[in-house]
Write a protein that holds these residues in place. Structure first.
Motif, PDB file in Angstrom:
ATOM      1  N   SER A   1      40.576  10.246  33.392  1.00  0.00           N
ATOM      2  CA  SER A   1      41.717  11.097  33.751  1.00  0.00           C
ATOM      3  C   SER A   1      42.081  10.939  35.232  1.00  0.00           C
ATOM      4  O   SER A   1      43.223  11.170  35.618  1.00  0.00           O
ATOM      5  CB  SER A   1      41.447  12.567  33.411  1.00  0.00           C
ATOM      6  OG  SER A   1      40.477  13.071  34.283  1.00  0.00           O
ATOM      7  N   GLU A   2      41.125  10.508  36.047  1.00  0.00           N
ATOM      8  CA  GLU A   2      41.454  10.266  37.461  1.00  0.00           C
ATOM      9  C   GLU A   2      42.495   9.165  37.622  1.00  0.00           C
ATOM     10  O   GLU A   2      43.174   9.070  38.629  1.00  0.00           O
ATOM     11  CB  GLU A   2      40.189   9.907  38.252  1.00  0.00           C
ATOM     12  CG  GLU A   2      39.385  11.155  38.562  1.00  0.00           C
ATOM     13  CD  GLU A   2      38.091  10.873  39.282  1.00  0.00           C
ATOM     14  OE1 GLU A   2      37.930   9.761  39.832  1.00  0.00           O
ATOM     15  OE2 GLU A   2      37.247  11.769  39.284  1.00  0.00           O
ATOM     16  N   TYR A   3      42.566   8.293  36.626  1.00  0.00           N
ATOM     17  CA  TYR A   3      43.573   7.219  36.654  1.00  0.00           C
ATOM     18  C   TYR A   3      44.714   7.525  35.686  1.00  0.00           C
ATOM     19  O   TYR A   3      45.445   6.627  35.276  1.00  0.00           O
ATOM     20  CB  TYR A   3      42.917   5.879  36.284  1.00  0.00           C
ATOM     21  CG  TYR A   3      41.853   5.468  37.266  1.00  0.00           C
ATOM     22  CD1 TYR A   3      42.189   4.781  38.433  1.00  0.00           C
ATOM     23  CD2 TYR A   3      40.520   5.789  37.040  1.00  0.00           C
ATOM     24  CE1 TYR A   3      41.216   4.428  39.341  1.00  0.00           C
ATOM     25  CE2 TYR A   3      39.536   5.435  37.946  1.00  0.00           C
ATOM     26  CZ  TYR A   3      39.895   4.754  39.094  1.00  0.00           C
ATOM     27  OH  TYR A   3      38.930   4.404  39.992  1.00  0.00           O
ATOM     28  N   ASN A   4      44.758   8.774  35.257  1.00  0.00           N
ATOM     29  CA  ASN A   4      45.788   9.191  34.308  1.00  0.00           C
ATOM     30  C   ASN A   4      45.730   8.379  33.017  1.00  0.00           C
ATOM     31  O   ASN A   4      46.758   8.086  32.399  1.00  0.00           O
ATOM     32  CB  ASN A   4      47.170   9.059  34.956  1.00  0.00           C
ATOM     33  CG  ASN A   4      48.125  10.050  34.366  1.00  0.00           C
ATOM     34  OD1 ASN A   4      47.693  10.996  33.688  1.00  0.00           O
ATOM     35  ND2 ASN A   4      49.412   9.832  34.575  1.00  0.00           N
ATOM     36  N   GLN A   5      44.544   7.973  32.637  1.00  0.00           N
ATOM     37  CA  GLN A   5      44.354   7.178  31.420  1.00  0.00           C
ATOM     38  C   GLN A   5      43.736   8.066  30.345  1.00  0.00           C
ATOM     39  O   GLN A   5      42.731   8.727  30.584  1.00  0.00           O
ATOM     40  CB  GLN A   5      43.421   5.990  31.728  1.00  0.00           C
ATOM     41  CG  GLN A   5      42.961   5.209  30.505  1.00  0.00           C
ATOM     42  CD  GLN A   5      44.106   4.503  29.795  1.00  0.00           C
ATOM     43  OE1 GLN A   5      44.868   3.750  30.409  1.00  0.00           O
ATOM     44  NE2 GLN A   5      44.256   4.760  28.498  1.00  0.00           N
ATOM     45  N   LYS A   6      44.345   8.076  29.150  1.00  0.00           N
ATOM     46  CA  LYS A   6      43.779   8.856  28.043  1.00  0.00           C
ATOM     47  C   LYS A   6      42.705   8.043  27.327  1.00  0.00           C
ATOM     48  O   LYS A   6      42.837   6.837  27.138  1.00  0.00           O
ATOM     49  CB  LYS A   6      44.864   9.220  27.026  1.00  0.00           C
ATOM     50  CG  LYS A   6      46.007  10.027  27.611  1.00  0.00           C
ATOM     51  CD  LYS A   6      45.648  11.508  27.713  1.00  0.00           C
ATOM     52  CE  LYS A   6      46.734  12.309  28.384  1.00  0.00           C
ATOM     53  NZ  LYS A   6      46.739  12.195  29.860  1.00  0.00           N
ATOM     54  N   ALA A   7      41.649   8.737  26.940  1.00  0.00           N
ATOM     55  CA  ALA A   7      40.584   8.087  26.158  1.00  0.00           C
ATOM     56  C   ALA A   7      40.333   8.921  24.913  1.00  0.00           C
ATOM     57  O   ALA A   7      40.480  10.145  24.934  1.00  0.00           O
ATOM     58  CB  ALA A   7      39.314   7.999  26.995  1.00  0.00           C
ATOM     59  N   GLY A   8      39.971   8.257  23.813  1.00  0.00           N
ATOM     60  CA  GLY A   8      39.666   8.978  22.572  1.00  0.00           C
ATOM     61  C   GLY A   8      38.286   8.587  22.103  1.00  0.00           C
ATOM     62  O   GLY A   8      37.813   7.489  22.404  1.00  0.00           O
TER      63      GLY A   8
ATOM     64  N   PHE B   1      45.857   2.531  20.059  1.00  0.00           N
ATOM     65  CA  PHE B   1      46.403   1.447  20.904  1.00  0.00           C
ATOM     66  C   PHE B   1      47.905   1.647  21.132  1.00  0.00           C
ATOM     67  O   PHE B   1      48.400   1.481  22.245  1.00  0.00           O
ATOM     68  CB  PHE B   1      46.153   0.075  20.266  1.00  0.00           C
ATOM     69  CG  PHE B   1      44.705  -0.356  20.283  1.00  0.00           C
ATOM     70  CD1 PHE B   1      43.934  -0.251  21.436  1.00  0.00           C
ATOM     71  CD2 PHE B   1      44.095  -0.876  19.143  1.00  0.00           C
ATOM     72  CE1 PHE B   1      42.602  -0.653  21.455  1.00  0.00           C
ATOM     73  CE2 PHE B   1      42.764  -1.273  19.150  1.00  0.00           C
ATOM     74  CZ  PHE B   1      42.016  -1.162  20.305  1.00  0.00           C
ATOM     75  N   ASN B   2      48.624   2.022  20.043  1.00  0.00           N
ATOM     76  CA  ASN B   2      50.073   2.269  20.186  1.00  0.00           C
ATOM     77  C   ASN B   2      50.352   3.315  21.242  1.00  0.00           C
ATOM     78  O   ASN B   2      51.366   3.258  21.946  1.00  0.00           O
ATOM     79  CB  ASN B   2      50.676   2.812  18.874  1.00  0.00           C
ATOM     80  CG  ASN B   2      50.824   1.724  17.852  1.00  0.00           C
ATOM     81  OD1 ASN B   2      50.843   0.543  18.200  1.00  0.00           O
ATOM     82  ND2 ASN B   2      50.908   2.102  16.575  1.00  0.00           N
ATOM     83  N   LEU B   3      49.469   4.301  21.316  1.00  0.00           N
ATOM     84  CA  LEU B   3      49.672   5.412  22.250  1.00  0.00           C
ATOM     85  C   LEU B   3      49.132   5.098  23.646  1.00  0.00           C
ATOM     86  O   LEU B   3      49.153   5.943  24.532  1.00  0.00           O
ATOM     87  CB  LEU B   3      48.980   6.674  21.714  1.00  0.00           C
ATOM     88  CG  LEU B   3      49.575   7.253  20.415  1.00  0.00           C
ATOM     89  CD1 LEU B   3      48.645   8.285  19.801  1.00  0.00           C
ATOM     90  CD2 LEU B   3      50.937   7.883  20.705  1.00  0.00           C
ATOM     91  N   GLY B   4      48.606   3.902  23.809  1.00  0.00           N
ATOM     92  CA  GLY B   4      48.100   3.505  25.125  1.00  0.00           C
ATOM     93  C   GLY B   4      46.742   4.109  25.470  1.00  0.00           C
ATOM     94  O   GLY B   4      46.333   4.143  26.633  1.00  0.00           O
ATOM     95  N   VAL B   5      46.040   4.586  24.433  1.00  0.00           N
ATOM     96  CA  VAL B   5      44.746   5.250  24.648  1.00  0.00           C
ATOM     97  C   VAL B   5      43.616   4.218  24.608  1.00  0.00           C
ATOM     98  O   VAL B   5      43.713   3.204  23.903  1.00  0.00           O
ATOM     99  CB  VAL B   5      44.530   6.307  23.531  1.00  0.00           C
ATOM    100  CG1 VAL B   5      43.148   6.934  23.612  1.00  0.00           C
ATOM    101  CG2 VAL B   5      45.621   7.362  23.589  1.00  0.00           C
ATOM    102  N   ILE B   6      42.556   4.453  25.370  1.00  0.00           N
ATOM    103  CA  ILE B   6      41.355   3.606  25.269  1.00  0.00           C
ATOM    104  C   ILE B   6      40.354   4.292  24.338  1.00  0.00           C
ATOM    105  O   ILE B   6      39.804   5.348  24.688  1.00  0.00           O
ATOM    106  CB  ILE B   6      40.712   3.377  26.664  1.00  0.00           C
ATOM    107  CG1 ILE B   6      41.683   2.619  27.564  1.00  0.00           C
ATOM    108  CG2 ILE B   6      39.366   2.657  26.525  1.00  0.00           C
ATOM    109  CD1 ILE B   6      41.115   2.204  28.927  1.00  0.00           C
ATOM    110  N   PRO B   7      40.117   3.738  23.146  1.00  0.00           N
ATOM    111  CA  PRO B   7      39.104   4.331  22.280  1.00  0.00           C
ATOM    112  C   PRO B   7      37.708   4.064  22.851  1.00  0.00           C
ATOM    113  O   PRO B   7      37.429   2.962  23.309  1.00  0.00           O
ATOM    114  CB  PRO B   7      39.270   3.591  20.947  1.00  0.00           C
ATOM    115  CG  PRO B   7      40.524   2.792  21.053  1.00  0.00           C
ATOM    116  CD  PRO B   7      40.797   2.594  22.510  1.00  0.00           C
TER     117      PRO B   7
END
Ligand code: GLU
Length: 277
Positions: free
Chosen positions: A98-105, A131-137
């Protein structure tokens, strides 16, 4: 320089083992390393790639949390450690991403998820949508419920199966060794480093360089099995030393930093059959 252009990779799986993300002396999380890892993954996203992390550490982190000196042997304690550790590890990943504004699931799977056609299709759809949503699983085995019959047992195989499921074109295994050697470099000074493996069958018997720790479960045998699964499903795979997290970006700049196993797509092989029973 690699024959295969890693700059062009579109979908990347990175697998990190417990020994890479925890301090050897205490068993606690190595926060500096975890932060570097997260930064590298976010940077791969910034280059437009789909990125997925397969992270071990649930059992190791849980074990530290409850003060166990050794890796638990009995299933119930192992599962309890995994339950505690997975939740904690994920909270740290979430914070760092979240510090890089990146979502993870979080995606937790067992062997059953992959062998049952319906669950496999569900898992694939979930990954695609993430992946479509730009999330890192962030994937791990669901150790809390996985007993022997339904477990992969090591995250090397798991990461290769995930690579096959989502049709990744690159799999990076961060290991505690630089790559593949012709023999165990710790005991044989003549052991030679292998930079490129064009055909996995040529190195099938080179698993003697088993570097093992009491934190993770994978050794070179597991990594070669992962290489078989990954390369047969069409992904280039690299084993690199996780002691230097910067190896990830070096690999994607085509500066060879480990052993490359060249993709060799085989439509006649069902990759799930390559898993050990
Ligand atoms: N899934 C296990 C964990 O997270 C680790 C398996 C492995 O080390 O390969 O603790």
């Amino acid at each position: 320089m690699y024959g295969h252009d890693f700059k062009e990779k579109k979908r990347v799986i990175v697998k990190v083992g417990s020994s890479t993300i925890t301090h050897e002396e205490t068993g606690n999380i190595d926060y500096t390393k975890l932060e570097r890892l997260v930064r590298q993954l976010v940077d791969l996203r910034a280059q437009g790639k789909d990125v997925c992390l397969v992270s071990s550490g649930a059992v190791a982190v849980g074990r530290y949390a409850i003060g166990l000196k050794e890796r638990p042997q009995d299933l119930a304690t192992k599962q309890a450690c995994a339950s505690i550790g997975q939740a904690y590890l994920m909270s740290v990943y979430q914070k760092l991403f979240s510090e890089y504004n990146q979502k993870a699931g979080q995606v937790l799977i067992t062997k059953k998820t992959m062998t049952d056609p319906e669950s496999r299709a569900n898992a694939r759809n979930t990954f695609e949508q993430l992946f479509n949503l730009g999330v890192i699983p962030v994937v791990n085995e669901n150790d809390t419920v996985a007993t022997h019959e339904i477990q992969f047992g090591d995250n090397d195989s798991l990461s290769a199966i995930v690579a096959a499921l989502v049709k990744a074109d690159a799999l990076i295994l961060l290991s505690d060794i630089d790559g593949l050697y012709t023999d165990d470099p710790n005991s044989n000074p003549n052991a030679e480093f292998v930079a490129v493996v064009d055909n996995i069958d040529d190195v099938a018997n080179m698993a003697s360089s088993d570097s093992s720790s009491d934190l993770g479960t994978g050794g070179m045998t597991a990594k070669l099995r992962a290489a078989q699964i990954a390369t047969f499903s069409g992904a280039d795979m690299v084993i690199t030393n996780g002691a230097h997290i910067g190896n990830i970006h070096r690999i994607f700049e085509n500066k060879d930093k480990g052993t490359l196993f060249v993709a060799n797509k085989r439509d006649d092989v069902r990759v799930l059959d390559l898993l050990e029973d």
